[in-house]
Design an enzyme around this catalytic site. Structure first.
Site, PDB file in Angstrom:
ATOM      1  N   GLU A   1       0.882  -1.175   0.000  1.00 17.68           N
ATOM      2  CA  GLU A   1       0.000   0.000   0.000  1.00 17.68           C
ATOM      3  C   GLU A   1       0.916   1.221   0.000  1.00 17.68           C
ATOM      4  OE1 GLU A   1      -3.325   0.108  -0.059  1.00 17.68           O
ATOM      5  OE2 GLU A   1      -3.676  -2.045   0.026  1.00 17.68           O
TER       6      GLU A   1
ATOM      7  N   CYS B   1      -1.943   9.603   2.321  1.00 13.31           N
ATOM      8  CA  CYS B   1      -1.497   8.972   1.068  1.00 13.31           C
ATOM      9  C   CYS B   1      -2.385   9.343  -0.107  1.00 13.31           C
ATOM     10  CB  CYS B   1      -1.446   7.462   1.240  1.00 13.31           C
ATOM     11  SG  CYS B   1      -2.998   6.761   1.806  1.00 13.31           S
TER      12      CYS B   1
ATOM     13  N   GLU C   1       6.159  13.036  -4.397  1.00 12.02           N
ATOM     14  CA  GLU C   1       4.910  13.114  -3.635  1.00 12.02           C
ATOM     15  C   GLU C   1       5.102  14.186  -2.557  1.00 12.02           C
ATOM     16  OE1 GLU C   1       4.031   9.485  -1.608  1.00 12.02           O
ATOM     17  OE2 GLU C   1       2.189  10.246  -0.706  1.00 12.02           O
TER      18      GLU C   1
HETATM   19  P1  NAD Z   1       7.516   5.160   7.633  1.00  7.98           P
HETATM   20  O1  NAD Z   1       8.798   5.923   7.573  1.00  7.98           O
HETATM   21  O2  NAD Z   1       6.745   5.102   8.895  1.00  7.98           O
HETATM   22  O3  NAD Z   1       7.848   3.696   7.106  1.00  7.98           O
HETATM   23  C1  NAD Z   1       6.861   2.692   6.989  1.00  7.98           C
HETATM   24  C2  NAD Z   1       7.364   1.428   7.643  1.00  7.98           C
HETATM   25  O4  NAD Z   1       8.524   0.965   6.963  1.00  7.98           O
HETATM   26  C3  NAD Z   1       7.759   1.628   9.101  1.00  7.98           C
HETATM   27  O5  NAD Z   1       7.156   0.632   9.888  1.00  7.98           O
HETATM   28  C4  NAD Z   1       9.259   1.533   9.072  1.00  7.98           C
HETATM   29  O6  NAD Z   1       9.797   1.010  10.253  1.00  7.98           O
HETATM   30  C5  NAD Z   1       9.527   0.616   7.900  1.00  7.98           C
HETATM   31  N1  NAD Z   1      10.843   0.835   7.291  1.00  7.98           N
HETATM   32  C6  NAD Z   1      11.444   2.022   7.065  1.00  7.98           C
HETATM   33  N2  NAD Z   1      12.648   1.831   6.472  1.00  7.98           N
HETATM   34  C7  NAD Z   1      12.802   0.493   6.339  1.00  7.98           C
HETATM   35  C8  NAD Z   1      13.832  -0.343   5.801  1.00  7.98           C
HETATM   36  N3  NAD Z   1      14.940   0.164   5.295  1.00  7.98           N
HETATM   37  N4  NAD Z   1      13.632  -1.676   5.820  1.00  7.98           N
HETATM   38  C9  NAD Z   1      12.516  -2.200   6.330  1.00  7.98           C
HETATM   39  N5  NAD Z   1      11.509  -1.462   6.853  1.00  7.98           N
HETATM   40  C10 NAD Z   1      11.650  -0.135   6.862  1.00  7.98           C
HETATM   41  O7  NAD Z   1       6.484   5.701   6.577  1.00  7.98           O
HETATM   42  P2  NAD Z   1       6.749   6.345   5.152  1.00  7.98           P
HETATM   43  O8  NAD Z   1       7.305   5.324   4.227  1.00  7.98           O
HETATM   44  O9  NAD Z   1       7.382   7.670   5.240  1.00  7.98           O
HETATM   45  O10 NAD Z   1       5.206   6.570   4.788  1.00  7.98           O
HETATM   46  C11 NAD Z   1       4.826   7.543   3.916  1.00  7.98           C
HETATM   47  C12 NAD Z   1       4.529   6.921   2.559  1.00  7.98           C
HETATM   48  O11 NAD Z   1       3.534   5.924   2.713  1.00  7.98           O
HETATM   49  C13 NAD Z   1       3.958   7.908   1.576  1.00  7.98           C
HETATM   50  O12 NAD Z   1       4.480   7.624   0.293  1.00  7.98           O
HETATM   51  C14 NAD Z   1       2.470   7.614   1.608  1.00  7.98           C
HETATM   52  O13 NAD Z   1       1.792   7.984   0.442  1.00  7.98           O
HETATM   53  C15 NAD Z   1       2.473   6.139   1.805  1.00  7.98           C
HETATM   54  N6  NAD Z   1       1.233   5.704   2.440  1.00  7.98           N
HETATM   55  C16 NAD Z   1       0.425   4.863   1.749  1.00  7.98           C
HETATM   56  C17 NAD Z   1      -0.775   4.474   2.307  1.00  7.98           C
HETATM   57  C18 NAD Z   1      -1.707   3.549   1.595  1.00  7.98           C
HETATM   58  O14 NAD Z   1      -2.594   3.035   2.270  1.00  7.98           O
HETATM   59  N7  NAD Z   1      -1.549   3.305   0.310  1.00  7.98           N
HETATM   60  C19 NAD Z   1      -1.128   4.931   3.569  1.00  7.98           C
HETATM   61  C20 NAD Z   1      -0.270   5.776   4.239  1.00  7.98           C
HETATM   62  C21 NAD Z   1       0.921   6.147   3.678  1.00  7.98           C
END
Ligand code: NAD
Length: 485
Positions: free
Chosen positions: A216, A250, A340
């Site tokens: 997602e 998102c 984004e």
């Molecule tokens: P985040 O930084 O919280 O990371 C998400 C998860 O990935 C965390 O649990 C984190 O611990 C893990 N993570 C981070 N780096 C990692 C690595 N190197 N290896 C393994 N796991 C790792 O969140 P984010 O990525 O900044 O979230 C924002 C993004 O998520 C945006 O692009 C947003 O659009 C997208 N998003 C999508 C949805 C959806 O439902 N489609 C919902 C919310 C956010």
């Protein structure tokens, strides 16, 4: 509540314990699924206040938004799931071709095993719990990992999961190191919500064990506003969808493509509605969220240099505040259009026609950058239909923003760079189920047709039997022919 990172040595045993619990069969009965979902609902109700406090501590989420978009959203999904679970679990009888009679066939949804849920920080409650609800409904054990970037909420969530007090449902707390260790374990399904860079890491790790994934992700979700739109309502709905959670959503409209004749009217209406929502000085509004951390704040601050500030543009590094901002005169290759945004900055780009807007979106989609959401605003059904038909996206909303994800009867998921797979409601139940096909034969008849030795006569009969048209096909063709006459 303290945020305590799970020690790396504890992670494999936690996953092992969840697997052992699944192996006992305890998660399969509907009674367990129902009771576990009801327990989560009760815990959410009992812990509402500390959860709302934690969301406020992490990034100033207003209590109203925190309840509606996080707790209320989750409870509503649990209620929907409880109401339909019995019917989702029921085996579905399907037809059996004439050649395989006497016999019957059905499809049954089976739990896959242990589901790993990795959640992000922006809607930290619902993005952890909703996949869990779907996985539990499907009869699985769950290992959940909240985001370390919303640590107060993560601590509350882990405490809530521990209070379920079931060996099949467990949590791991931590960041990159802990998630890397988690991904080294074997799961039967992984659902990851976050950015597409980490999604590639997740998918690579999953490939090692041939584990299916639901990803997602995000991307730049466009809103297209026609000259035939109700411009004032469009501006209000776009401002709401963009500035809720300070744009850290998102499916927030990332940018707007507006037809030139209504551009100025639309920008003015955005200004009016922003002031109506958050007052003359949004910094003093209790209803406006802050940016989650300093790196995101500084990243967003740089994007303010694109185009011209028409509304807002005020920042305060100490409180990680960026005012609701509208940028005009933005070009397709400006930095704000290169990633984004994920913050309260809304570029508005004038286009000559709806065709030009669609071409703008499709040029990006052609490289795989397909948006998670697409919004089209027009009073003309034909125009809205054209946008939906000609520009793809994970989901879409006509004359509105965000609300398509609140309908549990719709799948929620991306396409291309915005993700793969979907969940919510029955789609979540299906995502974490193996659909098993079962064919039952009668032993009363056992014609020797398919058994060796293979004779010419048997071959003729088998060929006839296997290529015989389905009687329903023949009936449909006859009906079609009669209609034509
Ligand atoms: P985040 O930084 O919280 O990371 C998400 C998860 O990935 C965390 O649990 C984190 O611990 C893990 N993570 C981070 N780096 C990692 C690595 N190197 N290896 C393994 N796991 C790792 O969140 P984010 O990525 O900044 O979230 C924002 C993004 O998520 C945006 O692009 C947003 O659009 C997208 N998003 C999508 C949805 C959806 O439902 N489609 C919902 C919310 C956010």
């Amino acid at each position: 509540m303290d945020y305590t990172v799970t020690s790396l040595d504890e992670i494999a045993p936690k996953v092992g314990a969840a697997r052992a619990a699944f192996a006992t069969g305890s998660t399969k009965p509907i009674a367990w699924r129902r009771a576990t979902l009801e327990r989560i609902r009760t815990l959410l109700e009992e812990r509402e206040s500390p959860l709302l406090d934690a969301l406020a501590a992490d990034f100033g989420k207003p209590r109203f938004e925190a309840w509606t978009t996080e707790l209320g959203f989750t409870v509503s999904d649990i209620n929907h799931t409880l109401a339909h679970l019995g019917s989702w679990m029921r085996p579905r009888k399907v037809g059996t071709p004439l050649a395989f009679q006497p016999g019957s066939s059905y499809v049954v949804a089976e739990p896959v095993g242990v589901v790993c849920v990795i959640a992000p920080w922006n809607y930290p409650v619902q993005l952890l719990l909703l996949p869990m609800v779907a996985a539990i409904a499907a009869g699985n054990a769950v290992v959940a990992k909240p985001s370390e970037l919303a640590p107060h909420t993560a601590a509350e969530l882990v405490s809530l999961i521990e209070a379920i007090n079931d060996p099949a449902i467990t949590a791991v707390q931590g960041g990159v190191a802990e998630t890397t260790e988690l991904l080294a374990q074997r799961f039967d399904h992984i659902i990851y919500t976050g950015n597409s860079r980490v999604a590639r890491i997740v998918m690579r790790a999953a490939a090692e064990n041939l584990t299916p994934v639901t990803l997602e992700l995000g991307g730049k979700s466009p809103a297209i506003v026609s000259r035939h739109a109700n411009v004032d309502v469009a501006a209000r709905r776009i401002a709401w969808g963009k500035f809720i959670n300070a744009g850290q959503t998102c499916i927030a409209p990332d940018y707007v493509l507006v037809e030139q004749p209504v551009h100025d009217q639309f920008v003015a209406a955005l200004g009016t509605h922003i002031a109506e929502f958050y007052g003359a000085d949004p910094q003093t509004s209790p209803d406006f969220t802050r940016i989650v951390n300093d790196p995101h704040f500084h990243r967003l601050e740089k994007l303010l240099d694109s185009g011209t500030v028409a509304v807002g543009g005020i920042t305060d590094a100490d409180t990680r505040y960026i005012s609701p901002t509208v940028l005009t005169g933005v070009k397709g290759d400006d930095p704000v259009m290169g990633e984004e945004i994920f913050g309260p900055i809304l570029p508005v780009i004038a286009v000559a026609s709806i065709d030009e807007a669609i071409a703008f979106v499709n040029e990006r989609s052609a490289d795989g950058d397909k948006p998670l959401a697409l919004y089209t605003f027009s009073e003309s059904d034909r125009e809205n239909d054209q946008v939906i038909a000609e520009a793809t996206s994970g989901g879409a909303c006509v004359n509105g923003t965000l609300l398509h994800i609140s309908n549990p009867n719709l799948p929620f998921g991306g396409v291309g760079e915005s993700g793969m797979g979907a969940y919510h409601g029955k789609f979540g139940f299906d995502a974490f189920s193996h659909r098993r096909g079962v064919h039952t034969r009668s032993t009363k008849l056992d014609p020797s047709m398919m058994y060796p030795p293979y004779t010419a006569k048997k071959q003729t009969l088998v060929r006839k039997g296997m290529t015989m048209s389905d009687p329903r096909d023949v009936a449909a063709r006859l009906r079609g022919a009669l209609r034509r006459d």
